[in-house]
Design a protein around this motif. Structure first.
Motif, PDB file in Angstrom:
ATOM      1  N   ARG A 106       0.854  -1.164   0.000  1.00  0.00           N
ATOM      2  CA  ARG A 106       0.000   0.000   0.000  1.00  0.00           C
ATOM      3  C   ARG A 106       0.898   1.223   0.000  1.00  0.00           C
ATOM      4  NH1 ARG A 106      -2.882   3.518   3.475  1.00  0.00           N
ATOM      5  NH2 ARG A 106      -1.847   2.854   5.364  1.00  0.00           N
ATOM      6  N   GLU A 107       0.585   2.163  -0.869  1.00  0.00           N
ATOM      7  CA  GLU A 107       1.382   3.372  -0.934  1.00  0.00           C
ATOM      8  C   GLU A 107       1.138   4.210   0.308  1.00  0.00           C
ATOM      9  OE1 GLU A 107       1.090   5.620  -4.493  1.00  0.00           O
ATOM     10  OE2 GLU A 107       0.872   3.837  -5.719  1.00  0.00           O
ATOM     11  N   SER A 110      -2.150   6.573   1.187  1.00  0.00           N
ATOM     12  CA  SER A 110      -3.420   6.111   0.636  1.00  0.00           C
ATOM     13  C   SER A 110      -4.228   5.457   1.746  1.00  0.00           C
ATOM     14  CB  SER A 110      -3.181   5.109  -0.499  1.00  0.00           C
ATOM     15  OG  SER A 110      -2.558   3.962   0.013  1.00  0.00           O
TER      16      SER A 110
END
Length: 128
Positions: A106-107, A110
């Motif tokens: 997951r960035e 985000s």
């Protein structure tokens, strides 16, 4: 008339502490979640005897129990364990992922805001 050493399946499930009440045991049998020697138990009045193998489906678990005797009462768990021999396969390990599984990435930034980011947003809205 009950033959010697035989017992109703709903009573046996209750005495062996597989379920909390006889009515729940009867519902489990009628729903088709209990098998006696690979045959579905049709009624709560079906009889089990020592040597029978029961396959019981509870929630997402499957139990395979060999009946060792008929119960006389719903006693403590130590007494209930003397009514059956557990032949269930070992459960699959929960924490182990398949070796070819890729970890989810997951960035940063985000998804849901952090508490700090929410406070900053609230301050911006209050300034107007």
């Amino acid at each position: 008339m009950v033959a010697e050493g035989r017992q109703r399946i709903d009573k046996w499930l209750f005495f062996s502490r597989a379920v909390k009440s006889r009515s729940l045991a009867a519902k489990l049998v009628v729903a088709g979640r209990v098998r006696i020697n690979r045959d579905k138990a049709a009624q709560a009045s079906d009889l089990v005897k020592p040597g029978d193998v029961l396959t019981i489906t509870l929630d997402r678990r499957i139990f395979v129990w060999k009946v060792l005797g008929a119960g006389a009462r719903r006693g403590p768990s130590e007494e209930a364990r003397t009514l059956y021999q557990d032949m269930s396969p070992p459960p699959a390990p929960k924490g182990d992922a398949p070796p070819d599984a890729i970890a989810a990435l997951r960035e940063a930034g985000s998804g849901r805001p952090t508490k700090k980011e929410r406070r900053q947003t609230d301050r911006l809205r209050d300034e107007d």
